[in-house]
Design a protein around this motif. Structure first.
Motif, PDB file in Angstrom:
ATOM      1  N   ASN A  62       0.824  -1.210   0.000  1.00  0.00           N
ATOM      2  CA  ASN A  62       0.000   0.000   0.000  1.00  0.00           C
ATOM      3  C   ASN A  62       0.860   1.262   0.000  1.00  0.00           C
ATOM      4  O   ASN A  62       0.604   2.202  -0.757  1.00  0.00           O
ATOM      5  CB  ASN A  62      -0.918   0.021   1.226  1.00  0.00           C
ATOM      6  CG  ASN A  62      -1.931  -1.098   1.237  1.00  0.00           C
ATOM      7  OD1 ASN A  62      -2.250  -1.644   2.285  1.00  0.00           O
ATOM      8  ND2 ASN A  62      -2.436  -1.466   0.067  1.00  0.00           N
ATOM      9  N   MET A  63       1.881   1.280   0.844  1.00  0.00           N
ATOM     10  CA  MET A  63       2.731   2.464   0.927  1.00  0.00           C
ATOM     11  C   MET A  63       3.547   2.647  -0.347  1.00  0.00           C
ATOM     12  O   MET A  63       3.752   3.776  -0.808  1.00  0.00           O
ATOM     13  CB  MET A  63       3.661   2.350   2.134  1.00  0.00           C
ATOM     14  CG  MET A  63       4.463   3.612   2.390  1.00  0.00           C
ATOM     15  SD  MET A  63       5.433   3.543   3.905  1.00  0.00           S
ATOM     16  CE  MET A  63       6.185   5.192   3.884  1.00  0.00           C
ATOM     17  N   PHE A  77       8.646   0.257   7.721  1.00  0.00           N
ATOM     18  CA  PHE A  77       7.995  -0.963   8.210  1.00  0.00           C
ATOM     19  C   PHE A  77       8.909  -1.849   9.055  1.00  0.00           C
ATOM     20  O   PHE A  77       8.405  -2.625   9.875  1.00  0.00           O
ATOM     21  CB  PHE A  77       7.443  -1.761   7.025  1.00  0.00           C
ATOM     22  CG  PHE A  77       6.122  -1.239   6.532  1.00  0.00           C
ATOM     23  CD1 PHE A  77       4.937  -1.816   6.938  1.00  0.00           C
ATOM     24  CD2 PHE A  77       6.059  -0.155   5.675  1.00  0.00           C
ATOM     25  CE1 PHE A  77       3.712  -1.336   6.500  1.00  0.00           C
ATOM     26  CE2 PHE A  77       4.851   0.343   5.226  1.00  0.00           C
ATOM     27  CZ  PHE A  77       3.674  -0.246   5.638  1.00  0.00           C
ATOM     28  N   HIS A  78      10.221  -1.792   8.862  1.00  0.00           N
ATOM     29  CA  HIS A  78      11.147  -2.627   9.653  1.00  0.00           C
ATOM     30  C   HIS A  78      10.741  -4.107   9.613  1.00  0.00           C
ATOM     31  O   HIS A  78      10.611  -4.763  10.650  1.00  0.00           O
ATOM     32  CB  HIS A  78      11.174  -2.156  11.110  1.00  0.00           C
ATOM     33  CG  HIS A  78      11.839  -0.828  11.281  1.00  0.00           C
ATOM     34  ND1 HIS A  78      13.190  -0.633  11.133  1.00  0.00           N
ATOM     35  CD2 HIS A  78      11.315   0.383  11.592  1.00  0.00           C
ATOM     36  CE1 HIS A  78      13.480   0.646  11.361  1.00  0.00           C
ATOM     37  NE2 HIS A  78      12.367   1.281  11.625  1.00  0.00           N
ATOM     38  N   THR A  79      10.497  -4.608   8.409  1.00  0.00           N
ATOM     39  CA  THR A  79      10.135  -6.014   8.151  1.00  0.00           C
ATOM     40  C   THR A  79       8.731  -6.381   8.661  1.00  0.00           C
ATOM     41  O   THR A  79       8.337  -7.550   8.569  1.00  0.00           O
ATOM     42  CB  THR A  79      11.153  -7.000   8.767  1.00  0.00           C
ATOM     43  OG1 THR A  79      11.053  -6.955  10.202  1.00  0.00           O
ATOM     44  CG2 THR A  79      12.572  -6.667   8.340  1.00  0.00           C
ATOM     45  N   LYS A  80       7.964  -5.436   9.184  1.00  0.00           N
ATOM     46  CA  LYS A  80       6.604  -5.743   9.623  1.00  0.00           C
ATOM     47  C   LYS A  80       5.681  -5.836   8.413  1.00  0.00           C
ATOM     48  O   LYS A  80       5.895  -5.192   7.393  1.00  0.00           O
ATOM     49  CB  LYS A  80       6.104  -4.676  10.584  1.00  0.00           C
ATOM     50  CG  LYS A  80       6.863  -4.661  11.908  1.00  0.00           C
ATOM     51  CD  LYS A  80       6.267  -3.636  12.855  1.00  0.00           C
ATOM     52  CE  LYS A  80       7.018  -3.646  14.190  1.00  0.00           C
ATOM     53  NZ  LYS A  80       6.456  -2.643  15.138  1.00  0.00           N
ATOM     54  N   LYS A  81       4.627  -6.640   8.557  1.00  0.00           N
ATOM     55  CA  LYS A  81       3.717  -6.868   7.441  1.00  0.00           C
ATOM     56  C   LYS A  81       2.645  -5.790   7.331  1.00  0.00           C
ATOM     57  O   LYS A  81       2.063  -5.606   6.257  1.00  0.00           O
ATOM     58  CB  LYS A  81       3.055  -8.236   7.582  1.00  0.00           C
ATOM     59  CG  LYS A  81       4.050  -9.404   7.470  1.00  0.00           C
ATOM     60  CD  LYS A  81       3.337 -10.736   7.546  1.00  0.00           C
ATOM     61  CE  LYS A  81       4.327 -11.884   7.396  1.00  0.00           C
ATOM     62  NZ  LYS A  81       3.645 -13.197   7.478  1.00  0.00           N
ATOM     63  N   SER A  82       2.351  -5.097   8.410  1.00  0.00           N
ATOM     64  CA  SER A  82       1.341  -4.039   8.362  1.00  0.00           C
ATOM     65  C   SER A  82       1.579  -3.068   9.509  1.00  0.00           C
ATOM     66  O   SER A  82       2.142  -3.428  10.546  1.00  0.00           O
ATOM     67  CB  SER A  82      -0.082  -4.617   8.449  1.00  0.00           C
ATOM     68  OG  SER A  82      -0.281  -5.248   9.704  1.00  0.00           O
ATOM     69  N   LEU A  83       1.135  -1.822   9.285  1.00  0.00           N
ATOM     70  CA  LEU A  83       1.239  -0.774  10.293  1.00  0.00           C
ATOM     71  C   LEU A  83      -0.036   0.055  10.261  1.00  0.00           C
ATOM     72  O   LEU A  83      -0.716   0.132   9.230  1.00  0.00           O
ATOM     73  CB  LEU A  83       2.444   0.136  10.027  1.00  0.00           C
ATOM     74  CG  LEU A  83       3.838  -0.466  10.230  1.00  0.00           C
ATOM     75  CD1 LEU A  83       4.900   0.504   9.731  1.00  0.00           C
ATOM     76  CD2 LEU A  83       4.088  -0.806  11.701  1.00  0.00           C
ATOM     77  N   SER A  84      -0.359   0.680  11.364  1.00  0.00           N
ATOM     78  CA  SER A  84      -1.547   1.516  11.409  1.00  0.00           C
ATOM     79  C   SER A  84      -1.342   2.749  10.537  1.00  0.00           C
ATOM     80  O   SER A  84      -0.216   3.234  10.348  1.00  0.00           O
ATOM     81  CB  SER A  84      -1.846   1.939  12.850  1.00  0.00           C
ATOM     82  OG  SER A  84      -0.832   2.795  13.344  1.00  0.00           O
TER      83      SER A  84
END
Length: 514
Positions: free
Chosen positions: A159-160, A197-204
């Protein structure tokens, strides 16, 4: 004292006026019962009510035109996503879909389309957004999705990336020197997304918006300005296209020029005007990213140029270029160690006396890149200096703002008793970046690296560069003058060079010798 004439209504006239006077002198408002024609007029759909085109607002005109097209093409009494995207954002369909979905959600329409009045209201609400923070939050939420665990609106790396790519393409297409393409754009955008994101799959959505505000606060504004420009002015273009079609002057494909993408200019070895046999570290996409991260002080645009021969076309394109484009076209290379040699003396020679802001790009042995943004003229001092607009960034492999603020720059190569080299950071005991006096090694996070390349870009106007070159020419002429000083015979007898030549085997000189 004469005759007094009454001004009251005649006895034969019984029609009440809307502002009749009462006995105490006050005026009463007499309400009028709505007639059958008035009720019919009010109950008519918005698109069927009589409209005076000359008195309509831009949003009303746009809503009317899109409603007519949706009714003609899809048989819908409203504005559909297909019509909205096709006629307003034909070159950027993703932006059109995201903006329409945002309007549709906030209009709370139960249909797949919006009524004319609801569409007009949503356009007016969007055009009324002026606060920078609200603009960022709104655009981020457009690309967000609702999470399955009901934790609110979230964004994925994809998305980003889509959001950044959309604003990047708009900036590139409206570049003042003509449409551009950068072959390293994917690498640049990946650095931003990976850092967020630092390898995260999703963020708010709230976290992503806050990260963008901290690291690249101005990056999304061209996207918003382009959307506002399209909503406010597209009705005029659509009307002209309709007249052209009605007159049979062109086909539908020719009438809507926005349906075809402009041919981009492929990236050359250097996207900026200076010629160079190898690519610069500062690519077109990286300059776009830095322009969105730095204050406007660094990316003040010059007058845009357009190849169009029409004066009206030049004015329109120039205005849109200034409105949308966030890529500076006036940055100029001051120093490149690959061509001019790597060393502290080379750095000083090419950078000193430049009065405008500068960007110092550093590349170390493992491919990491950094950028030092100086809002002030570079000078040697054993004290830390710099204004509030100074900053230091990591560019690759991740893009992030490391620190910004005043008194964070240090350059000392001559004052004894103080550290030699270039340092960046507010804490003198633990600088963020530290370069030794010979400009050979750099320390980052207490890890030493070999310094491979330095580039310095001037971000001031053309006058700053011309004045610096004038100073350099004066220095060269002064050095030549000092070198060609003629010595008299008496001065030569006591000159140290004569003694050195005698030691080398030429002890005697005659007047006829050369």
């Amino acid at each position: 004292m004469g005759n007094h004439h009454g001004h009251g209504p005649k006895s034969g006239n019984t029609t009440p006026s809307s502002g009749a006077s009462s006995r105490d002198g006050s005026r009463k408002s007499i309400s009028r019962t709505a007639s059958g024609n008035d009720i019919e007029e009010a109950e008519k759909p918005a698109e069927k009510q009589p409209i005076h085109t000359s008195q309509m607002l831009p949003t009303e005109k746009l809503a009317k035109i899109l409603t007519e097209k949706a009714h003609k093409e899809e048989g819908v009494n409203g504005v559909t996503s297909k019509v909205f995207t096709r006629y307003l954002f034909p070159r950027y369909p993703i932006l059109g879909e995201k903006l329409f979905n945002y309007f549709h959600t906030h209009s709370k329409s139960k249909n797949t389309y919006m009524s004319t009045s609801a569409f007009k209201q949503q356009c007016e609400n969007y055009l009324a957004i002026l606060d920078d923070e609200v603009i960022r939050d709104t655009l981020v939420k457009m690309w967000a999705t609702h999470s399955e665990d009901s934790s609110g609106e979230v964004l994925t790396p994809e998305n980003m990336t889509s959001l950044l790519m959309c604003t990047y393409h708009i900036s590139m297409d409206h570049y003042s020197e003509g449409p551009q393409m950068c072959l390293s754009s994917n690498k640049t955008l990946k650095a931003v997304v990976d850092s967020c994101f630092h390898t995260k799959k999703s963020l708010s959505a709230q976290f992503v918006s806050h990260w963008i505000a901290t690291n690249t606060p101005r990056l999304l504004f061209p996207l918003h300005r382009y959307a506002v420009h399209s909503l406010a002015t597209s009705w005029r273009t659509l009307e002209e296209c309709e007249h052209s079609l009605a007159a049979g002057k062109s086909s539908e494909a020719e009438a809507y020029p926005g349906l075809e993408l402009a041919t981009p200019v492929l990236e050359q070895s250097n996207p900026f005007p200076q010629a160079k046999p190898h690519p610069h570290m500062l690519t077109m996409s990286m300059s776009w990213l830095l322009a969105g991260a730095l204050p406007p002080f660094y990316s003040r645009p010059q007058k845009a140029q357009s190849p169009s021969s029409s004066s009206a076309g030049i004015a329109s394109k120039s205005f849109l270029s200034k409105l949308v484009c966030a890529i500076p076209s006036h940055w100029t290379i001051l120093y490149d160690s690959d061509e001019m040699g790597l060393g502290s003396n080379r750095f000083l020679h090419h950078v000193l006396n430049y009065k405008g802001p500068t960007l110092v790009l550093l590349r170390v042995q493992d491919g990491q890149k950094f950028c030092i943004a100086s809002a002030n003229e570079w000078h040697e001092s054993h004290h830390y200096w710099g204004g509030e607009e100074c900053a230091v960034f990591q560019l690759l492999p991740k893009f992030q703002l490391l620190e910004k603020g005043s008194k964070m720059l240090y350059l000392n190569l001559s004052v004894r008793g103080y550290p030699h080299g270039l340092r960046v950071g507010k804490d003198p005991r633990a600088p963020i970046l530290s370069i030794d006096g010979g400009f050979e090694k750099i320390e980052w996070q207490k890890i030493p690296y070999y310094l491979e390349c330095i580039e310095v870009w001037g971000c001031g106007d053309q006058v700053s560069r011309e004045r610096q070159l004038e100073v350099k020419k004066w220095e060269v002429k002064e050095a030549e003058r000092q070198r060609n000083v003629k010595l008299s015979a008496s001065d030569w007898l006591d000159h140290p060079d004569r003694y050195l030549l005698e030691l080398a085997g030429r002890p005697q000189y005659y007047q006829g010798q050369t």
